[in-house]
Design an enzyme around this catalytic site. Sequence first.
Site, mmCIF file in Angstrom:
data_model
loop_
_atom_site.group_PDB
_atom_site.id
_atom_site.type_symbol
_atom_site.label_atom_id
_atom_site.label_comp_id
_atom_site.label_asym_id
_atom_site.label_seq_id
_atom_site.Cartn_x
_atom_site.Cartn_y
_atom_site.Cartn_z
ATOM 1 N N ASP A 55 -0.593 -0.546 -4.605
ATOM 2 C CA ASP A 55 0.127 -0.586 -3.438
ATOM 3 C C ASP A 55 -0.761 -0.086 -2.435
ATOM 4 O O ASP A 55 -0.649 -0.353 -1.115
ATOM 5 C CB ASP A 55 1.356 -0.157 -3.794
ATOM 6 C CG ASP A 55 1.519 1.134 -4.189
ATOM 7 O OD1 ASP A 55 0.614 1.737 -4.859
ATOM 8 O OD2 ASP A 55 2.638 1.748 -4.016
ATOM 9 N N ARG A 56 -1.267 1.262 -2.815
ATOM 10 C CA ARG A 56 -1.989 1.921 -1.682
ATOM 11 C C ARG A 56 -3.320 1.304 -1.123
ATOM 12 O O ARG A 56 -3.454 1.222 -0.019
ATOM 13 C CB ARG A 56 -2.530 3.442 -2.342
ATOM 14 C CG ARG A 56 -1.419 4.287 -2.683
ATOM 15 C CD ARG A 56 -1.900 5.489 -3.324
ATOM 16 N NE ARG A 56 -2.834 6.438 -2.643
ATOM 17 C CZ ARG A 56 -3.503 7.349 -3.287
ATOM 18 N NH1 ARG A 56 -3.319 7.654 -4.614
ATOM 19 N NH2 ARG A 56 -4.453 8.060 -2.505
ATOM 20 N N LYS A 71 8.699 -7.270 -4.004
ATOM 21 C CA LYS A 71 8.606 -7.845 -2.742
ATOM 22 C C LYS A 71 7.838 -9.064 -2.836
ATOM 23 O O LYS A 71 6.726 -8.700 -3.313
ATOM 24 C CB LYS A 71 8.123 -6.715 -1.770
ATOM 25 C CG LYS A 71 9.292 -5.681 -1.512
ATOM 26 C CD LYS A 71 8.577 -4.449 -0.800
ATOM 27 C CE LYS A 71 8.366 -3.496 -2.133
ATOM 28 N NZ LYS A 71 7.828 -2.211 -1.841
#
Length: 241
Positions: free
Chosen positions: A95-96, A13
Amino acid sequence: MHLCIDVGNTRWKTGIFKDGNLIHFHAFDAKHVLNEISSLLYNHSVEYTIYSSVRSIDVETIQLLESKTKLIQFDHKTTLPISNEYQSPETLGLDRLAAVMGVFGQTTNALVIDAGTCITYDLLVQNSRYLGGNISPGLNMRFRAVNAFTDKLPKLGPNNLVSDFGRTTNEAIEIGILQGICHEIEGFIQNYNEKFTPIDVFITGGDSNYLVEYLKKKIFVRPNLVLEGLSKILIHNVNEK
């Protein structure tokens, strides 16, 4: 302008940001990464890039980005404007942490839910302290597990459900998995709301729009929260130089 890249378990992404605002989003699989990244760089005047991955680093992509932009590779040593109180930061999914940074500066206490391959729950309190969180199997992982670890139960997927209980085996699986996730999410929300009142809840990830339709609690849907967080991390590090 700057480019944020979030390499997840299933998709890449990317977001182009200008003055802190997302102006272009693009997602793709790993088959044609170099072509996709090259196209983004060709079509946008990118000065800085931040690259975050939960998988192994793609060396060719890194080389391309370094040759065309000023690159920041996000890892557990990257400077942040919050305190990271996770006791094993080197194993923390980037990502967290990026998702938590996505709500930085917007609320005092936040529970950030990322409904992707796994469902993660992360806490930012006092708008400056990342405490950690939890990880559980995601929606599709649960459907696959029911089929993989039994002899007779079928492999199904998410469906539009209106009942609280199943009248067929298929319905029992579909409703059981969906309601199980909903009860899990609402249980975490209630638990953390008692400890960190008031708390705002944000949800992101590929299954967020589907799940939020069945949740009773007030939740803010932020589909690009990880990219927004990466943008804030990049800006923070550029300004620190």
